[in-house]
Enzyme design. Structure first.
Site, PDB file in Angstrom:
ATOM      1  N   GLN A 110      -1.970  -3.407  -4.926  1.00  0.00           N
ATOM      2  CA  GLN A 110      -1.325  -4.241  -3.916  1.00  0.00           C
ATOM      3  C   GLN A 110       0.024  -3.654  -3.510  1.00  0.00           C
ATOM      4  O   GLN A 110       0.406  -3.685  -2.338  1.00  0.00           O
ATOM      5  CB  GLN A 110      -1.137  -5.665  -4.462  1.00  0.00           C
ATOM      6  CG  GLN A 110      -0.291  -6.582  -3.587  1.00  0.00           C
ATOM      7  CD  GLN A 110      -0.913  -6.861  -2.228  1.00  0.00           C
ATOM      8  OE1 GLN A 110      -2.126  -6.758  -2.065  1.00  0.00           O
ATOM      9  NE2 GLN A 110      -0.081  -7.201  -1.251  1.00  0.00           N
ATOM     10  N   GLU A 111       0.738  -3.070  -4.461  1.00  0.00           N
ATOM     11  CA  GLU A 111       2.064  -2.525  -4.184  1.00  0.00           C
ATOM     12  C   GLU A 111       2.004  -1.210  -3.412  1.00  0.00           C
ATOM     13  O   GLU A 111       2.742  -1.009  -2.451  1.00  0.00           O
ATOM     14  CB  GLU A 111       2.823  -2.309  -5.505  1.00  0.00           C
ATOM     15  CG  GLU A 111       3.286  -3.587  -6.181  1.00  0.00           C
ATOM     16  CD  GLU A 111       4.456  -4.221  -5.461  1.00  0.00           C
ATOM     17  OE1 GLU A 111       5.033  -3.582  -4.560  1.00  0.00           O
ATOM     18  OE2 GLU A 111       4.799  -5.381  -5.785  1.00  0.00           O
ATOM     19  N   SER A 112       1.133  -0.296  -3.841  1.00  0.00           N
ATOM     20  CA  SER A 112       1.199   1.072  -3.292  1.00  0.00           C
ATOM     21  C   SER A 112      -0.145   1.671  -2.917  1.00  0.00           C
ATOM     22  O   SER A 112      -0.199   2.834  -2.500  1.00  0.00           O
ATOM     23  CB  SER A 112       1.848   1.986  -4.328  1.00  0.00           C
ATOM     24  OG  SER A 112       0.986   2.129  -5.462  1.00  0.00           O
TER      25      SER A 112
END
EC number: 4.2.2.n1
Length: 480
Positions: A303-305
């Site tokens: 989700q972050e990267s």
């Protein structure tokens, strides 16, 4: 005289010595006290699954709580198909059926049905790229459904209107297998309940829902038609309690709420990333997760990267876990663009948030609070909890907090808080996305384990055959 008295006494005694019928006393064994609640079920993502983390599923969690209510041990007994479930209930092998089954006229005739646990729609499912069905009467013999399922009842009712409607039935497959056959193009159409469809399209994004054949059908448990008054009474008491204390709403949110949003492109990209990117970092996720579920850590990183170790944001966060510079320093991380350091720092930071959360937040919801804090900051989540409490909601229930978080974007509400404005709506989507990614990782992990187990059985069988041939060769026997 004495002789006469003696004779009379003797006759009197003989008269009293008539045969007396002594009734045989039958010893009735004491009733065996019941210690186990036997629950029949079938495997399914939202019904009952076994994972490395233990047993899970909506029906499993409710059955576990019902067993606690009865002060009994729980024994979940999965069967291969619905017919076997019916036989097990009728024979007394199981006390009830908890298998995501719908309320139908046929089942009402043969069993006692418990109160509604949740409701679903019946949808006609087809593969993306094939013609969307417009009218059920046009499909004729192209529909395949599970034998003894509620979908057979639905089609039987429709057949009264459309006499030409026919369908195939599969007894030895489950609904998820039929959906997989749709995705592979092996069959044209099947019927699924809306929750099973929504969950399955995360792994098979080619699935599409066409016609809605039945709406808001209750999912219930089945009890024996006879001698189940006491169990039904206990079930109704239990159900009312679970409804009043919010457990039913919590489980509905846990298993179904986050799967309703669907993005075909994102789902396809995630499945490709699992094959192409995850293998590079999987061992590091497993190592640094520690007592956390590594798949939740991996889902957070995606989700972050999107598992890009060189990811950068205009806001200054960087790396696989997208850490800010102050957070990286606090976690002892020197290079945020180093994948291993980033995973180590992100896991440590997430664990720290979990440890800060109030004890009032249940264990099975703490991760969602922690992830929201990871996204918008611990202070903003605490602000939302205080707002929830002021509104008469439960500040320790994720289902309530996710309703309040978006209010942090409205001046009317954020001016009451300590930390002010926050993009709370984004935090809700952030957590929902991670939960979907996590569910997909769990499903794929389970599929891989099943493949490994099947391969081991095949190799074991082949080895046994080779040993048998070798023994025959030694004894001079001819192989068959």
């Amino acid at each position: 005289m004495n002789r006469i008295l003696l004779t009379l006494l003797t006759l009197t005694l003989l008269a009293g010595c008539q045969r007396v019928a002594v009734e045989e006393t039958k010893l009735v064994p004491p009733a065996v006290e019941k210690t186990v609640l036997n629950v029949g079920t079938i495997y399914g993502s939202q019904i009952y699954v076994t994972t490395g983390q233990g047993e899970a599923g909506f029906d499993y969690e409710m059955a576990s709580r019902f067993a606690d209510h009865l002060e009994l041990e729980l024994a979940m007994k999965p069967y291969s198909n619905i017919k076997e479930l019916y036989q097990a209930l009728n024979s007394g092998e199981v006390d009830l059926i908890a298998a995501g089954l719908a309320d139908t006229p046929t089942r009402r005739e043969n069993f006692r049905l418990g109160p509604p646990l949740y409701r679903v729609n019946q949808v006609l499912v087809y593969k993306q790229g094939t013609p969307q069905p417009k009218d059920i009467s046009q499909l004729k013999d192209e529909i395949t459904v599970i034998t003894d399922s509620s979908f057979v009842d639905t089609l039987s009712q429709l057949q009264k209107i459309y006499p030409e409607l026919v369908w195939d039935q599969e007894q030895d497959k489950d609904n998820e297998e039929l959906l997989a056959m749709i995705a592979r193009g092996e069959i044209s159409y099947t019927i699924a309940d809306s929750t099973t469809f929504e969950i399955s399209r995360r792994y098979m994004p080619e699935l599409r829902a066409g016609l809605t054949l039945k709406e808001k059908q209750a999912i219930v448990w089945l009890l024996p038609a006879q001698n189940s008054d006491k169990l039904m009474s206990e079930l109704l008491t239990f159900w009312h309690g679970e409804k009043l204390d919010g457990t039913l709403a919590h489980l509905d949110e846990k298993y179904f709420a986050h799967v309703k949003r669907f993005d075909y492109v994102d789902t396809r990209a995630f499945l490709r990333a699992i094959d192409n990117k995850l293998p590079k970092y999987k061992e590091r996720f497993q190592y640094y997760a520690g007592d956390l579920d590594w798949r939740k850590l991996a889902a957070t990183a995606y989700q972050e990267s999107h598992w890009n170790p060189n990811a950068r944001s205009p806001t200054g966060v960087r790396g696989l876990m997208m850490l800010t510079l102050p957070t990286a320093k606090q976690m002892g991380i020197e290079n945020r663009l180093d994948a291993e350091q980033s995973i180590k720092g992100g896991a440590k930071y997430l664990r720290g948030i979990l440890n800060r959360l109030p004890d009032s937040i249940p264990d099975n919801q703490r991760m969602w609070f922690a992830l929201a804090s990871y996204n918008i900051g611990y202070g903003h989540v605490e602000d939302a909890r205080k707002l929830a409490e002021s509104m008469g909601l439960n500040p320790s229930a994720w289902r309530d907090l996710k309703e309040v978080l978006p209010l942090l974007q409205k001046r009317k509400y954020y001016k009451q808080t300590r930390y002010g404005y926050a993009r709370g709506n984004e935090a809700v989507h952030y957590v929902d996305n991670i939960r979907r990614y996590y569910d997909t990782l769990v499903w794929i992990d389970n599929q891989n384990k099943l493949l490994e187990e099947n391969q081991a059985l095949i190799e074991e069988s082949q080895l046994a055959d080779q040993i048998g041939i070798g023994e025959k060769a030694i004894t001079g026997a001819q192989p068959e």
